[in-house]
Design an enzyme around this catalytic site. Structure first.
Site, PDB file in Angstrom:
ATOM      1  N   LYS A   1       0.872  -0.933  -0.123  1.00 35.54           N
ATOM      2  CA  LYS A   1       0.088   0.029  -0.135  1.00 35.54           C
ATOM      3  C   LYS A   1       1.101   1.390  -0.146  1.00 35.54           C
ATOM      4  CE  LYS A   1      -1.887   3.248   2.587  1.00 35.54           C
ATOM      5  NZ  LYS A   1      -1.967   4.183   1.569  1.00 35.54           N
TER       6      LYS A   1
ATOM      7  N   GLU B   1      10.154   1.906  10.118  1.00 38.90           N
ATOM      8  CA  GLU B   1      10.702   2.691   9.862  1.00 38.90           C
ATOM      9  C   GLU B   1      10.251   3.963  10.188  1.00 38.90           C
ATOM     10  OE1 GLU B   1      14.375   2.187   9.612  1.00 38.90           O
ATOM     11  OE2 GLU B   1      14.283  -0.317   8.749  1.00 38.90           O
TER      12      GLU B   1
ATOM     13  N   CYS C   1      13.777  11.039   6.394  1.00 43.23           N
ATOM     14  CA  CYS C   1      14.028  10.001   8.059  1.00 43.23           C
ATOM     15  C   CYS C   1      15.294  10.197   8.530  1.00 43.23           C
ATOM     16  CB  CYS C   1      13.522   8.847   7.866  1.00 43.23           C
ATOM     17  SG  CYS C   1      13.830   7.741   6.222  1.00 43.23           S
TER      18      CYS C   1
ATOM     19  N   GLU D   1      11.081  16.296  14.386  1.00 38.80           N
ATOM     20  CA  GLU D   1      11.178  16.615  13.723  1.00 38.80           C
ATOM     21  C   GLU D   1      10.854  17.240  12.535  1.00 38.80           C
ATOM     22  OE1 GLU D   1       9.743  12.851  11.157  1.00 38.80           O
ATOM     23  OE2 GLU D   1      11.887  12.691  10.170  1.00 38.80           O
TER      24      GLU D   1
HETATM   25  P1  NDP Z   1       2.851   8.619   7.432  1.00 35.71           P
HETATM   26  O1  NDP Z   1       2.854   7.462   8.309  1.00 35.71           O
HETATM   27  O2  NDP Z   1       0.917   9.179   7.910  1.00 35.71           O
HETATM   28  O3  NDP Z   1       2.267   8.013   6.265  1.00 35.71           O
HETATM   29  C1  NDP Z   1       3.026   6.419   5.949  1.00 35.71           C
HETATM   30  C2  NDP Z   1       2.307   5.773   5.352  1.00 35.71           C
HETATM   31  O4  NDP Z   1       0.821   5.152   6.483  1.00 35.71           O
HETATM   32  C3  NDP Z   1       1.698   5.781   4.193  1.00 35.71           C
HETATM   33  O5  NDP Z   1       1.122   5.027   3.559  1.00 35.71           O
HETATM   34  C4  NDP Z   1       0.018   5.991   5.004  1.00 35.71           C
HETATM   35  O6  NDP Z   1      -0.986   6.237   3.739  1.00 35.71           O
HETATM   36  C5  NDP Z   1      -0.208   4.491   6.315  1.00 35.71           C
HETATM   37  N1  NDP Z   1      -0.725   5.116   6.941  1.00 35.71           N
HETATM   38  C6  NDP Z   1      -0.881   6.912   7.980  1.00 35.71           C
HETATM   39  N2  NDP Z   1      -2.561   6.068   8.666  1.00 35.71           N
HETATM   40  C7  NDP Z   1      -2.476   5.012   8.510  1.00 35.71           C
HETATM   41  C8  NDP Z   1      -3.221   4.010   9.639  1.00 35.71           C
HETATM   42  N3  NDP Z   1      -3.550   4.581  10.384  1.00 35.71           N
HETATM   43  N4  NDP Z   1      -3.043   2.658   9.280  1.00 35.71           N
HETATM   44  C9  NDP Z   1      -2.269   1.510   8.373  1.00 35.71           C
HETATM   45  N5  NDP Z   1      -1.349   3.302   7.286  1.00 35.71           N
HETATM   46  C10 NDP Z   1      -1.428   4.060   8.175  1.00 35.71           C
HETATM   47  O7  NDP Z   1       3.744   9.588   6.939  1.00 35.71           O
HETATM   48  P2  NDP Z   1       3.115  11.100   6.046  1.00 35.71           P
HETATM   49  O8  NDP Z   1       2.851  10.845   5.070  1.00 35.71           O
HETATM   50  O9  NDP Z   1       2.006  12.185   6.727  1.00 35.71           O
HETATM   51  O10 NDP Z   1       3.585  12.325   6.634  1.00 35.71           O
HETATM   52  C11 NDP Z   1       3.244  12.677   8.071  1.00 35.71           C
HETATM   53  C12 NDP Z   1       5.180  13.002   8.561  1.00 35.71           C
HETATM   54  O11 NDP Z   1       5.600  11.553   9.073  1.00 35.71           O
HETATM   55  C13 NDP Z   1       5.876  13.430   8.030  1.00 35.71           C
HETATM   56  O12 NDP Z   1       6.123  14.291   7.768  1.00 35.71           O
HETATM   57  C14 NDP Z   1       7.182  13.248   8.303  1.00 35.71           C
HETATM   58  O13 NDP Z   1       7.288  13.875   9.677  1.00 35.71           O
HETATM   59  C15 NDP Z   1       6.809  11.430   8.850  1.00 35.71           C
HETATM   60  N6  NDP Z   1       7.277  10.294   7.820  1.00 35.71           N
HETATM   61  C16 NDP Z   1       8.780  10.048   7.484  1.00 35.71           C
HETATM   62  C17 NDP Z   1       8.972   8.941   6.573  1.00 35.71           C
HETATM   63  C18 NDP Z   1       9.913   8.259   7.546  1.00 35.71           C
HETATM   64  O14 NDP Z   1      10.426   8.385   6.076  1.00 35.71           O
HETATM   65  N7  NDP Z   1      10.565   8.065   7.908  1.00 35.71           N
HETATM   66  C19 NDP Z   1       8.305   8.833   5.336  1.00 35.71           C
HETATM   67  C20 NDP Z   1       7.335   9.913   5.412  1.00 35.71           C
HETATM   68  C21 NDP Z   1       6.867  10.536   6.524  1.00 35.71           C
HETATM   69  P3  NDP Z   1      -2.127   7.203   3.116  1.00 35.71           P
HETATM   70  O15 NDP Z   1      -0.806   8.239   2.881  1.00 35.71           O
HETATM   71  O16 NDP Z   1      -2.712   7.094   1.807  1.00 35.71           O
HETATM   72  O17 NDP Z   1      -3.039   8.349   4.056  1.00 35.71           O
END
Ligand code: NDP
Length: 441
Positions: free
Chosen positions: A141, A216, A250, A343
């Site tokens: 996903k 991660e 990250c 972050e």
């Molecule tokens: P999220 O953690 O919300 O999203 C990451 C993934 O998880 C996406 O595929 C998202 O789907 C999915 N997701 C969201 N909510 C759920 C849930 N309840 N159950 C299962 N899967 C879920 O990150 P964001 O994209 O909103 O980014 C927000 C912040 O997260 C950033 O500003 C950053 O600080 C951090 N981040 C860190 C990352 C890393 O590499 N460690 C990567 C991305 C973000 P969908 O997007 O389709 O809702």
């Protein structure tokens, strides 16, 4: 508009899981050499389409095309690396009384992969390749903002000859599709990359079924620069370590810790480097940094310019349409300032001074995260002492690297648990089984 795609829901997740379950016995039973050959064929197919995938990723995520090309290189290398794994999933023989005991590694089953928007296909590949090599089938996903490279990947996997149902991609929201994967009784494990907040909820949801989880999560990594470092080299490397991918990384070394005796000189050098950064159209070959992913991400990043710490200098960014944010250096920053603790996930660096080695270690560890980091010094013994003392999953000495296909990557503390890449990732996609064969009586 770049593309319009149907939004999947819970029904499609259930269908994808059912298909993955159906494909599992066939994929798992393939002789190791045949599974290796299938992964090599997939890597060949990806290599044929490397430029197309890079352009798709650059356009969808707004990242610099030169970076997207590098990322697709890593995607291909990741599949090639794990194509070597099916024939090397080794076990142990263990001396015991009355027979022979040995261990084997078994596939987990159907694995759910939930990925973010910052490195869409790269992070998916880190999960797909070891999961498939170990004999699992997968449901991926991708983040709603960046599904295109994952959807194209699924088409290419089929063209490469992978049987139907081995790789499934469901493009829909996290709160419905992601959550259903976490709750689905036929999904054996969730591999997640994203925010610490969502990671926490996934771990809690998975606990109900004792579902395997690797996480991660976020980071707030330190770039520690000692007075005896090659300051020019450290300053030249610092911008890409925090502004690469527009800071949406990250591993971003977003806390630059500088020994106080060289602070002024380092800031001078850093300003020159930041001024030279080329921020612009992602598809322009000379661009080093593109825009942020979305308006809401730009709002979130802007909120860190809250006046707690002064802006020392900024680079340039285009005006007009696009979620532009100029690379920004805040200095001096206090360790308690919000920008030093949270972050940012955008192009803002916080420069903090330290007095000596002990102070540097204390500040580097003053974070709930522990994902990455760098140390710059010409004193080798100190570099190793400090590297051991910092609570973080990966560290570079006189360099910025965080990830390589062959070395493990993952976090300490609230940066998550489990390791991706390298041989260690295979442990996260297999169960260890012990078999005893009686030879006496
Ligand atoms: P999220 O953690 O919300 O999203 C990451 C993934 O998880 C996406 O595929 C998202 O789907 C999915 N997701 C969201 N909510 C759920 C849930 N309840 N159950 C299962 N899967 C879920 O990150 P964001 O994209 O909103 O980014 C927000 C912040 O997260 C950033 O500003 C950053 O600080 C951090 N981040 C860190 C990352 C890393 O590499 N460690 C990567 C991305 C973000 P969908 O997007 O389709 O809702």
């Amino acid at each position: 508009m770049l593309a319009e795609i149907p939004r999947a829901g819970v029904e499609q997740v259930d269908e994808a899981v059912a298909r993955a379950k159906q494909a599992l016995p066939g994929w798992r039973a393939l002789p190791p050499g045949a599974r290796a050959a299938a992964l090599h064929a997939l890597a060949d197919k990806l290599a044929e389409h490397r430029e197309e995938l890079a352009v798709l990723e650059a356009r969808n995520a707004g990242k610099a095309i030169v970076d997207a090309r590098g990322e697709m290189g890593m995607v291909i290398d990741t599949f090639r690396y794990y194509a070597g794994a099916p024939e090397r999933l080794l076990g142990d023989t263990i001396p015991v009384a009355g027979g022979q005991a040995f261990t084997v590694r078994e596939a987990l089953g159907v694995v759910g992969l939930i990925t973010p928007w910052n490195f869409p296909l790269t992070i998916a590949a880190w999960k797909l390749a070891p999961a498939l090599a170990a004999g699992n089938t997968v449901v991926l996903k991708p983040a709603e903002l960046t599904p295109l490279s994952s959807l194209r990947f699924a088409e290419l996997a089929r063209e490469a000859g992978l049987a139907d149902g081995v790789v499934n991609v469901v493009a829909g929201p996290g709160r419905t599709c992601g959550q259903r994967l976490v709750e689905h009784p036929d999904v054996a494990k969730i591999a997640f990359t994203g925010s610490t907040e969502v990671g926490r909820s996934i771990a809690a949801g998975a606990a109900a079924q004792i579902k395997r989880v690797t996480l991660e999560l976020g980071g707030k990594s330190a770039n520690v620069i000692f007075a005896d470092a090659d300051l020019q080299a450290a300053a030249a490397a610092a911008p890409s370590a925090v502004f690469g991918n527009a800071g949406q990384d990250c591993c971003a070394r977003s806390r630059i810790l500088v020994q106080d005796s060289v602070m002024d000189r380092f800031l001078e050098l850093l300003e020159t480097e930041v001024a030279a950064l080329r921020v612009g159209d992602p598809l322009d070959e000379s661009t080093q940094m593109g825009p942020l992913i979305s308006a809401s991400q730009r709002d979130a990043v802007s909120s860190f310019l809250d006046g707690q710490a002064p802006v020392a200098f900024r680079g340039s960014a285009p005006e007009g349409a696009g979620f532009w944010f100029a690379p920004t250096v805040l200095a001096p920053v206090r360790p308690s300032d919000r920008v030093a603790q949270e972050e940012v996930f955008g192009p803002i660096a916080a420069v903090i001074s330290f007095s000596d080695e002990a102070d540097a270690v204390r500040l580097a560890n003053d974070s709930m995260y522990g994902l990455s980091g760098s140390i710059w010094t010409r004193d080798g013994a100190r570099a190793l002492r400090v590297a051991r003392a910092i609570d973080t999953g990966v560290l570079s000495i006189n360099a910025n690297t965080s990830v390589r296909v062959s070395t493990p990557f993952g976090g300490f503390k609230q940066s998550g648990y489990g390791r991706e890449l390298g041989p260690h990732a295979l442990e996260a996609y297999t169960e260890l089984k012990t078999i005893f064969y009686a030879t006496e009586g």
